[in-house]
Design a protein around this motif. Structure first.
Motif, PDB file in Angstrom:
ATOM      1  N   ILE A  92       1.941 -30.557   5.927  1.00 49.92           N
ATOM      2  CA  ILE A  92       2.554 -29.319   6.457  1.00 49.92           C
ATOM      3  C   ILE A  92       4.018 -29.353   5.509  1.00 49.92           C
ATOM      4  O   ILE A  92       4.869 -30.156   5.993  1.00 49.92           O
ATOM      5  CB  ILE A  92       2.528 -29.355   7.805  1.00 49.92           C
ATOM      6  CG1 ILE A  92       1.205 -29.370   8.467  1.00 49.92           C
ATOM      7  CG2 ILE A  92       3.232 -28.135   8.604  1.00 49.92           C
ATOM      8  CD1 ILE A  92       1.382 -29.453  10.028  1.00 49.92           C
ATOM      9  N   LYS A  95       8.551 -25.664   3.493  1.00 48.09           N
ATOM     10  CA  LYS A  95       8.438 -24.093   4.100  1.00 48.09           C
ATOM     11  C   LYS A  95       7.867 -23.814   5.348  1.00 48.09           C
ATOM     12  O   LYS A  95       8.577 -23.037   5.880  1.00 48.09           O
ATOM     13  CB  LYS A  95       7.611 -23.344   2.884  1.00 48.09           C
ATOM     14  CG  LYS A  95       7.976 -23.556   1.423  1.00 48.09           C
ATOM     15  CD  LYS A  95       7.264 -22.843   0.584  1.00 48.09           C
ATOM     16  CE  LYS A  95       7.806 -22.891  -1.027  1.00 48.09           C
ATOM     17  NZ  LYS A  95       9.188 -21.955  -1.365  1.00 48.09           N
ATOM     18  N   ILE A  96       6.934 -24.441   5.906  1.00 44.27           N
ATOM     19  CA  ILE A  96       6.476 -24.297   7.061  1.00 44.27           C
ATOM     20  C   ILE A  96       7.398 -24.733   8.546  1.00 44.27           C
ATOM     21  O   ILE A  96       7.485 -23.983   9.325  1.00 44.27           O
ATOM     22  CB  ILE A  96       5.022 -24.614   7.350  1.00 44.27           C
ATOM     23  CG1 ILE A  96       4.044 -24.259   6.333  1.00 44.27           C
ATOM     24  CG2 ILE A  96       4.802 -24.608   8.701  1.00 44.27           C
ATOM     25  CD1 ILE A  96       2.670 -24.680   6.361  1.00 44.27           C
ATOM     26  N   GLY A  99      10.474 -22.296   8.418  1.00 49.42           N
ATOM     27  CA  GLY A  99      10.119 -21.010   8.673  1.00 49.42           C
ATOM     28  C   GLY A  99      10.025 -20.815  10.215  1.00 49.42           C
ATOM     29  O   GLY A  99      10.247 -21.572  10.906  1.00 49.42           O
ATOM     30  N   HIS A 101       7.690 -20.561  12.351  1.00 54.77           N
ATOM     31  CA  HIS A 101       6.755 -21.683  13.039  1.00 54.77           C
ATOM     32  C   HIS A 101       7.106 -22.940  13.450  1.00 54.77           C
ATOM     33  O   HIS A 101       6.241 -23.710  14.173  1.00 54.77           O
ATOM     34  CB  HIS A 101       5.126 -21.643  12.774  1.00 54.77           C
ATOM     35  CG  HIS A 101       4.769 -20.055  12.561  1.00 54.77           C
ATOM     36  ND1 HIS A 101       4.738 -19.202  13.389  1.00 54.77           N
ATOM     37  CD2 HIS A 101       4.431 -19.278  11.290  1.00 54.77           C
ATOM     38  CE1 HIS A 101       4.394 -17.940  12.909  1.00 54.77           C
ATOM     39  NE2 HIS A 101       4.097 -18.077  11.541  1.00 54.77           N
ATOM     40  N   THR A 145      -0.042 -24.616   1.528  1.00 48.79           N
ATOM     41  CA  THR A 145       0.700 -23.895   2.420  1.00 48.79           C
ATOM     42  C   THR A 145       0.119 -22.778   3.113  1.00 48.79           C
ATOM     43  O   THR A 145       0.299 -22.571   4.447  1.00 48.79           O
ATOM     44  CB  THR A 145       1.981 -23.624   1.611  1.00 48.79           C
ATOM     45  OG1 THR A 145       2.617 -24.785   0.964  1.00 48.79           O
ATOM     46  CG2 THR A 145       2.683 -22.813   2.509  1.00 48.79           C
ATOM     47  N   GLN A 146      -0.718 -21.856   2.524  1.00 47.87           N
ATOM     48  CA  GLN A 146      -1.297 -20.898   3.258  1.00 47.87           C
ATOM     49  C   GLN A 146      -2.315 -21.169   4.174  1.00 47.87           C
ATOM     50  O   GLN A 146      -2.425 -20.718   5.327  1.00 47.87           O
ATOM     51  CB  GLN A 146      -1.987 -19.975   2.235  1.00 47.87           C
ATOM     52  CG  GLN A 146      -2.591 -18.942   2.723  1.00 47.87           C
ATOM     53  CD  GLN A 146      -1.642 -17.876   3.377  1.00 47.87           C
ATOM     54  OE1 GLN A 146      -0.569 -17.520   2.905  1.00 47.87           O
ATOM     55  NE2 GLN A 146      -2.332 -17.200   4.213  1.00 47.87           N
ATOM     56  N   THR A 149      -0.297 -22.931   7.099  1.00 44.39           N
ATOM     57  CA  THR A 149       0.303 -21.855   7.829  1.00 44.39           C
ATOM     58  C   THR A 149      -0.845 -21.014   8.699  1.00 44.39           C
ATOM     59  O   THR A 149      -0.312 -21.066  10.040  1.00 44.39           O
ATOM     60  CB  THR A 149       0.870 -20.899   6.714  1.00 44.39           C
ATOM     61  OG1 THR A 149       1.960 -21.544   6.183  1.00 44.39           O
ATOM     62  CG2 THR A 149       1.513 -19.690   7.475  1.00 44.39           C
ATOM     63  N   GLU A 150      -1.786 -20.678   8.335  1.00 39.72           N
ATOM     64  CA  GLU A 150      -2.720 -20.061   9.115  1.00 39.72           C
ATOM     65  C   GLU A 150      -3.037 -21.094  10.349  1.00 39.72           C
ATOM     66  O   GLU A 150      -3.424 -20.789  11.513  1.00 39.72           O
ATOM     67  CB  GLU A 150      -4.088 -19.656   8.445  1.00 39.72           C
ATOM     68  CG  GLU A 150      -3.546 -18.755   7.296  1.00 39.72           C
ATOM     69  CD  GLU A 150      -4.881 -18.248   6.348  1.00 39.72           C
ATOM     70  OE1 GLU A 150      -5.852 -19.195   6.708  1.00 39.72           O
ATOM     71  OE2 GLU A 150      -4.828 -17.416   5.377  1.00 39.72           O
TER      72      GLU A 150
END
Length: 211
Positions: A92, A95-96, A99, A101, A145-146, A149-150
């Motif tokens: 993780i 960026k997460i 961000g 979240h 990352t995508q 993030t989900e």
């Protein structure tokens, strides 16, 4: 279920700590009684959110621990293989955490991205890959990352729903006990850690496959 908005956090008190619940909630005849019945109290640690300064200190300490672990890893691997320049990779990623979240992960789940559950040691140079067999550090993996993030959004939504079921954001009543809430939150926290662990070998395999 759509993502629920986080409740607005109350202002810090005179001691700088931020109550987890508004004063109006404690004074409310239904909500205040519910919170006290559940074992919360206005001056309990369980009812206090960490301040920004406290979080910065926690992150700094975790970053130092990661630096120490990296140095130990490189020293031990160099002793075995003659050369090792490993660099941490966060499943993780930063960026997460930085961000919208990130607060869910560290403030509500009590997780820190620099801890071992979220870290893979990867090669910082081709010589390390050749000597130690480590996959090369990619710098940044948008696909990971995508995906993560989900997952984080889904976990956050589940936790918000759990808070509503418990009654923290409701206007009265509660459907589950404090103990059950903590148990389900711990289950969710462990699921996050387990998912990061599940991702690690798959990230490594993908990097080695592309090398």
């Amino acid at each position: 279920m759509g993502e629920l908005k986080e409740p607005v956090r109350p202002a810090p008190g005179a001691d700088g700590a931020t109550p987890a619940f508004h004063k109006q909630q404690w004074d409310h005849p239904l909500i205040g009684s519910m919170l006290r019945d559940a074992g919360f109290a206005p001056d309990d640690e369980a009812s206090i959110m960490p301040t920004a300064d406290n979080r910065l200190a926690v992150f700094a300490a975790a970053s130092k621990r990661l630096q120490d672990r990296t140095e130990t890893f490189n020293r031990d691997m160099t002793a075995r293989h003659g050369h090792c320049h490993a660099v941490p990779f966060l499943v993780i990623d930063q960026k997460i955490w930085d961000g919208p979240h990130g607060a869910f992960l560290y403030a509500q789940m009590g997780l820190i991205g620099y801890d071992e559950w979220n870290v893979i040691m990867l090669a910082g140079d081709p010589q390390t890959t050749a000597s130690c067999g480590l996959a090369g550090h990619p710098g940044f993996l948008p696909s990971v990352t995508q995906v993560m993030t989900e997952h984080v959004i889904a976990w956050k939504t589940r936790h918000n729903a759990l808070l509503e079921t418990y009654g923290i954001t409701a206007t009265g009543g509660r459907d589950i006990s404090h103990e059950q809430y903590e148990m389900e939150k711990d289950t969710l926290r462990n699921e996050i850690i387990d998912k990061a662990g599940w991702m690690k070998p798959r990230i490594i395999d993908e990097l080695l496959r592309k090398a």
